[in-house]
Design a protein around this motif. Structure first.
Motif, mmCIF file in Angstrom:
data_model
loop_
_atom_site.group_PDB
_atom_site.id
_atom_site.type_symbol
_atom_site.label_atom_id
_atom_site.label_comp_id
_atom_site.label_asym_id
_atom_site.label_seq_id
_atom_site.Cartn_x
_atom_site.Cartn_y
_atom_site.Cartn_z
ATOM 1 N N LYS A 2 -45.727 -31.555 36.406
ATOM 2 C CA LYS A 2 -44.889 -32.719 36.176
ATOM 3 C C LYS A 2 -43.825 -32.410 35.134
ATOM 4 C CE LYS A 2 -47.457 -36.913 37.187
ATOM 5 N NZ LYS A 2 -48.016 -38.125 36.612
ATOM 6 N N PHE A 9 -52.011 -32.474 40.273
ATOM 7 C CA PHE A 9 -52.529 -33.623 41.001
ATOM 8 C C PHE A 9 -53.723 -33.277 41.872
ATOM 9 C CE2 PHE A 9 -48.649 -35.216 39.540
ATOM 10 C CZ PHE A 9 -48.828 -36.575 39.451
ATOM 11 N N ASP A 75 -41.148 -35.923 44.610
ATOM 12 C CA ASP A 75 -41.743 -36.391 43.358
ATOM 13 C C ASP A 75 -43.186 -35.910 43.275
ATOM 14 O OD1 ASP A 75 -39.476 -37.798 42.493
ATOM 15 O OD2 ASP A 75 -40.029 -39.531 43.726
ATOM 16 N N ASP A 77 -45.785 -37.631 42.171
ATOM 17 C CA ASP A 77 -46.733 -38.653 42.607
ATOM 18 C C ASP A 77 -46.952 -38.568 44.115
ATOM 19 O OD1 ASP A 77 -47.097 -39.619 40.064
ATOM 20 O OD2 ASP A 77 -45.580 -41.191 40.249
#
Length: 434
Positions: A2, A9, A75, A77
């Motif tokens: 990130k 993740f 992204d 996420d």
């Protein structure tokens, strides 16, 4: 990785295991048809390489191969779900930018192309930073190519340190504690002030103390992983960290994460003289409604008990090639350019102040005109970078916040170091071997 250069993740890891189990994806597929063989699809992550750097890589690739690049920015996420799905299709992207702690999870289930036979060519006469190379390696084979390094180092407010009579950075652990004692005494009337702000859940930083005392998260024997946080060395390390954290960081920080409240904001507000953070936090601190300017910020690597910099968590990104890519030859050429000394030393560092992926590159940038006091500590930290266990189950360890719970329970005193180590090792023994 990130923009905080920290989080790998873990969403959809179960889907990854189920979807890829039994699939034969260890070899490149047949060549693409003529209609699409001249276009390479690359997935890159927002917050990693900038458009300027990526455009330079793409231009060099097109000049060398005649092929075009279809660049897709994503992204962080939800990216694990996207990558998981892509790896199971017959037409995945040809190159993917992944967080360095993610590589083992994808590689363990056959989703990535084995790059071992290309390693020498991809290194280009350089020596990759060990922590990055380790994170790109699974079961003795290379599955990723180090794309960038964002190590952690100490950021300190020169003004606050100078007000306490300190104008040089500490070179020993004893000097560090002596300096922090002076800063703490200067602000004794402010209970919210931290001479060195450390969050209880910040396992990335806390690991430095365990590694420095010879401990580790886990060890591998054959194909089996076992937690080692209850070992004598690990208990000593986390005990040292607890004493340091409890003494120099505000009591409220003992159960907190770095983003709640944001430790960079605390530093920018002058409520912390010192923090451990990635280099991206320098610009963030200055751009916030801040009491510090770039010239107010310096950096250094925490000196360990042996006089050398403490080992630091490796934060960075790797380029991987899906095993089902029909254009693996072109993908390897693109990745080679992205990892080249020229791109790393003359674009990744001066354009974004991220460390090069090699030992030689980090030595080179020390002589660069772009090098400042706020960046020097990151070069020393890069040399001491260490990776987390390269076990397929590591993604589940992060997903279950195992390390956050371990360190915050020690910092808050709800568990002794030995108790926390025993409990966490039981979890690691289960999760790492799944």
């Amino acid at each position: 990785m990130k923009t905080t250069r920290r989080t790998a993740f873990v969403a959809a890891i179960t889907a990854l295991v189920v979807s890829l189990a039994g699939c034969s994806m260890g070899k490149p597929q047949a060549s693409a048809s003529a209609s699409d063989s001249k276009t390479l699809t690359v997935w890159s992550m927002n917050g990693d390489l900038s458009p300027e750097v990526l455009n330079e890589i793409n231009a060099r690739f097109t000049k060398e191969t005649g092929a075009k690049v279809k660049l897709e920015m994503h992204d962080w996420d939800g990216i694990t779900t996207k990558v998981t799905t892509a790896l199971t299709t017959s037409t995945p992207p040809d190159v993917i930018d992944v967080g360095n702690t993610q590589v083992s999870g994808y590689a363990a289930n056959g989703g990535l192309l084995d790059l071992t036979s290309h390693k020498s060519d991809l290194e280009q006469g350089q020596t990759w930073v060990k922590g990055l190379e380790d994170s790109a390696t699974y079961d003795g084979k290379l599955y990723g190519v180090p794309g960038l390094l964002a190590p952690f180092a100490v950021l300190y407010n020169k003004k606050i340190w100078a007000d306490a009579g300190i104008t040089t950075v500490p070179t020993t652990y004893d000097e560090l504690e002596k300096d922090l004692d002076a800063i703490k005494a200067k602000h004794a009337d402010d209970s919210s002030f931290s001479a060195f702000y450390l969050c209880g859940q910040d396992w990335y930083s806390a690991l430095q103390w365990i590694w420095n005392d010879g401990g580790n998260i886990a060890k591998q024997s054959g194909s089996k992983w076992s937690g080692s946080l209850e070992s004598e060395d690990s208990v000593t390390g986390v005990s040292d960290w607890k004493a340091f954290q409890n003494k120099y960081s505000a009591p409220a920080s003992r159960t907190l994460a770095t983003d709640s409240p944001d430790q960079t904001q605390i530093f920018a507000d002058g409520k912390a003289a010192t923090i451990i953070a990635p280099s991206s936090s320098i610009g963030t601190a200055v751009n916030l409604k801040s009491q510090v300017t770039k010239d107010d910020i310096g950096s250094f690597a925490i000196p360990g008990k042996d006089g050398k910099p403490q080992p630091t968590f490796t934060s960075g990104s790797d380029w991987v090639i899906p095993a089902k890519s029909a254009k693996s030859d072109l993908a390897i050429k693109w990745v080679k350019i992205a990892a080249s000394p020229d791109i790393q030393e003359n674009y990744v560092f001066p354009k974004q102040f991220l460390n090069p992926n090699t030992v030689e590159g980090n030595e080179h940038i020390m002589k660069s005109s772009a090098m400042t006091d706020s960046l020097k500590g990151y070069v020393d930290s890069a040399k001491a970078a260490v990776s987390t266990p390269m076990a397929a189950g590591w993604l589940k360890v992060e997903g279950n916040k195992v390390m956050e719970t371990y360190f915050s329970s020690v910092a808050s005193g709800t568990s002794t170091p030995q108790q926390a180590g025993e409990k966490t090792d039981a979890q690691l023994n289960d999760l790492l071997n799944q």
